[in-house]
Scaffold this motif. Structure first.
Motif, short mmCIF file in Angstrom:
data_model
loop_
_atom_site.label_atom_id
_atom_site.label_comp_id
_atom_site.label_asym_id
_atom_site.label_seq_id
_atom_site.Cartn_x
_atom_site.Cartn_y
_atom_site.Cartn_z
N ASP A 1 1.75 1.32 2.49
CA ASP A 1 3.34 1.62 2.09
C ASP A 1 3.83 0.10 2.31
OD1 ASP A 1 4.98 1.90 4.62
OD2 ASP A 1 3.45 3.09 4.72
N GLU A 2 4.93 -0.11 1.39
CA GLU A 2 5.78 -1.33 1.75
C GLU A 2 6.37 -1.70 3.02
OE1 GLU A 2 7.92 -4.58 0.02
OE2 GLU A 2 6.58 -3.46 -1.08
N ALA A 3 7.01 -0.64 3.77
CA ALA A 3 7.60 -0.74 4.95
C ALA A 3 6.54 -1.27 5.98
CB ALA A 3 8.23 0.43 5.56
N ALA A 4 5.49 -0.35 6.01
CA ALA A 4 4.13 -0.63 7.02
C ALA A 4 3.98 -2.11 6.74
CB ALA A 4 3.37 0.20 6.95
N LEU A 5 3.60 -2.68 5.69
CA LEU A 5 2.98 -3.90 5.22
C LEU A 5 3.95 -5.06 5.70
CD1 LEU A 5 1.16 -3.28 1.90
CD2 LEU A 5 0.22 -3.90 4.18
N ARG A 6 5.28 -4.78 5.54
CA ARG A 6 6.49 -5.88 5.76
C ARG A 6 6.23 -5.80 7.50
NH1 ARG A 6 10.02 -7.83 2.71
NH2 ARG A 6 11.41 -7.87 4.33
N ARG A 7 6.35 -4.87 8.13
CA ARG A 7 6.35 -4.81 9.60
C ARG A 7 4.87 -5.53 10.17
NH1 ARG A 7 7.39 -1.18 14.04
NH2 ARG A 7 7.38 -2.71 15.79
N ALA B 1 3.37 -7.84 8.35
CA ALA B 1 3.49 -9.07 8.00
C ALA B 1 4.33 -10.03 9.01
CB ALA B 1 4.01 -9.36 6.58
N ALA B 2 5.46 -9.32 9.43
CA ALA B 2 6.57 -10.02 10.14
C ALA B 2 6.20 -10.17 11.70
CB ALA B 2 7.97 -9.02 10.18
N ASP B 3 5.49 -8.80 12.13
CA ASP B 3 5.03 -8.76 13.68
C ASP B 3 3.79 -9.24 14.20
OD1 ASP B 3 7.75 -7.68 13.62
OD2 ASP B 3 6.90 -5.78 14.51
N LEU B 4 2.90 -9.24 13.14
CA LEU B 4 1.55 -9.82 13.29
C LEU B 4 0.98 -10.96 12.54
CD1 LEU B 4 0.11 -6.42 13.96
CD2 LEU B 4 0.54 -7.78 15.55
N TRP B 5 0.96 -10.86 11.28
CA TRP B 5 0.35 -11.77 10.49
C TRP B 5 1.07 -13.26 10.50
CZ3 TRP B 5 2.01 -15.20 6.65
CH2 TRP B 5 0.98 -15.84 5.88
N GLY C 1 6.97 0.30 23.09
CA GLY C 1 7.74 -0.76 23.12
C GLY C 1 8.36 -0.76 24.50
N ASP C 2 8.96 -1.78 24.97
CA ASP C 2 9.74 -1.83 26.20
C ASP C 2 10.91 -0.54 26.20
OD1 ASP C 2 8.23 -3.65 27.57
OD2 ASP C 2 9.52 -5.33 26.93
N GLY C 3 11.09 0.12 27.13
CA GLY C 3 12.20 0.90 27.00
C GLY C 3 11.86 2.25 26.19
N ALA C 4 10.71 2.19 25.52
CA ALA C 4 10.33 3.49 24.94
C ALA C 4 9.32 4.38 26.04
CB ALA C 4 9.51 3.37 23.85
N ALA D 1 -0.70 6.14 18.75
CA ALA D 1 -1.83 6.60 18.06
C ALA D 1 -1.30 7.55 16.41
CB ALA D 1 -2.55 7.41 18.84
N THR D 2 -0.19 7.99 16.81
CA THR D 2 0.20 8.84 15.61
C THR D 2 1.67 8.39 15.15
OG1 THR D 2 1.43 10.36 17.15
CG2 THR D 2 -1.08 10.71 16.47
N ALA D 3 2.56 7.54 15.73
CA ALA D 3 3.90 7.31 15.26
C ALA D 3 3.71 6.08 14.10
CB ALA D 3 4.71 6.78 16.33
N ASP D 4 4.90 6.53 13.09
CA ASP D 4 4.78 5.74 11.94
C ASP D 4 4.84 4.15 12.49
OD1 ASP D 4 6.15 4.18 9.76
OD2 ASP D 4 6.36 6.12 8.92
N VAL D 5 3.97 3.45 11.86
CA VAL D 5 3.88 1.80 12.05
C VAL D 5 5.25 1.27 11.95
CG1 VAL D 5 3.05 -0.34 11.29
CG2 VAL D 5 1.35 1.82 11.35
N THR D 6 6.19 1.56 11.44
CA THR D 6 7.51 1.27 11.02
C THR D 6 8.37 1.63 12.49
OG1 THR D 6 7.99 2.82 9.70
CG2 THR D 6 7.28 0.96 8.63
N ASP D 7 7.85 2.42 13.05
CA ASP D 7 8.92 3.11 14.21
C ASP D 7 9.39 1.86 14.98
OD1 ASP D 7 9.94 4.27 16.41
OD2 ASP D 7 8.67 6.10 16.17
N PRO D 8 10.43 1.75 15.20
CA PRO D 8 11.13 0.48 16.28
C PRO D 8 10.66 0.89 17.57
CG PRO D 8 12.78 1.91 15.25
CD PRO D 8 11.81 2.40 14.52
#
Length: 149
Positions: free
Chosen positions: A14-20, A22-26, A76-79, A87-94
């Motif tokens: 999905d668009e949001a996962a691919l954007r994340r 691309a920004a955070d890894l690619w 992430g830090d603070g989570a 393993a199950t959270a949405d890839v776009t979860d901040p």
């Protein structure tokens, strides 16, 4: 799954996962590669242009038969691990940090050759804080399991 052992999971298309992704890894992967190898220099573009261009490219590539994208995620830090399961959270979860990527594809054997199809690792990247933790080896194991399947 604790923060010191990231979960490896399929990259959604999905668009949001691919954007994340691309920004955070690619983009960090390619910036690191450009710093190490002059032949991989990137264009002088703003980050958003790289991300926009890569979303469609990734989707097209991953929709091809035999192509797979995998990401490694950790809380992430603070989570709190109880709040978010990498393993199950949405890839776009901040609350998630994306800390590695693996892209594979199938190299089909042409008729004249007597060899099986091969799974090819096209890209593998581990974010700096997770280098030396065994994550790259886990990605290779994931690719080997995918090849057997």
């Amino acid at each position: 799954m604790s923060a010191d052992r990231p979960a490896i999971r399929r990259l959604p298309l999905d668009e949001a996962a691919l954007r994340r992704y691309a920004a955070d890894l690619w983009l960090p992967y390619n910036r690191d590669l450009a710093d190490a190898v002059a032949a991989h220099d990137l264009a002088d573009w703003p980050a958003e242009r790289f991300i926009e261009r890569h979303v469609d490219f990734s989707r097209d590539r991953l929709e091809e038969a035999g192509s797979r994208g995998w990401v490694a995620a950790t809380a992430g830090d603070g989570a709190d691990d109880a709040e978010v399961d990498p393993a199950t959270a949405d890839v776009t979860d901040p609350a998630l940090d994306l800390v590695g990527l693996l892209m594979t594809s199938v190299d089909e054997c042409p008729d004249p050759f007597d060899r099986p199809d091969r799974l090819v690792i096209g890209e593998i990247y581990v974010a700096e804080p997770f280098r030396g933790t065994g994550l790259a080896e886990r990605f290779v194991e994931r690719a080997a399991a995918d090849a057997r399947d």
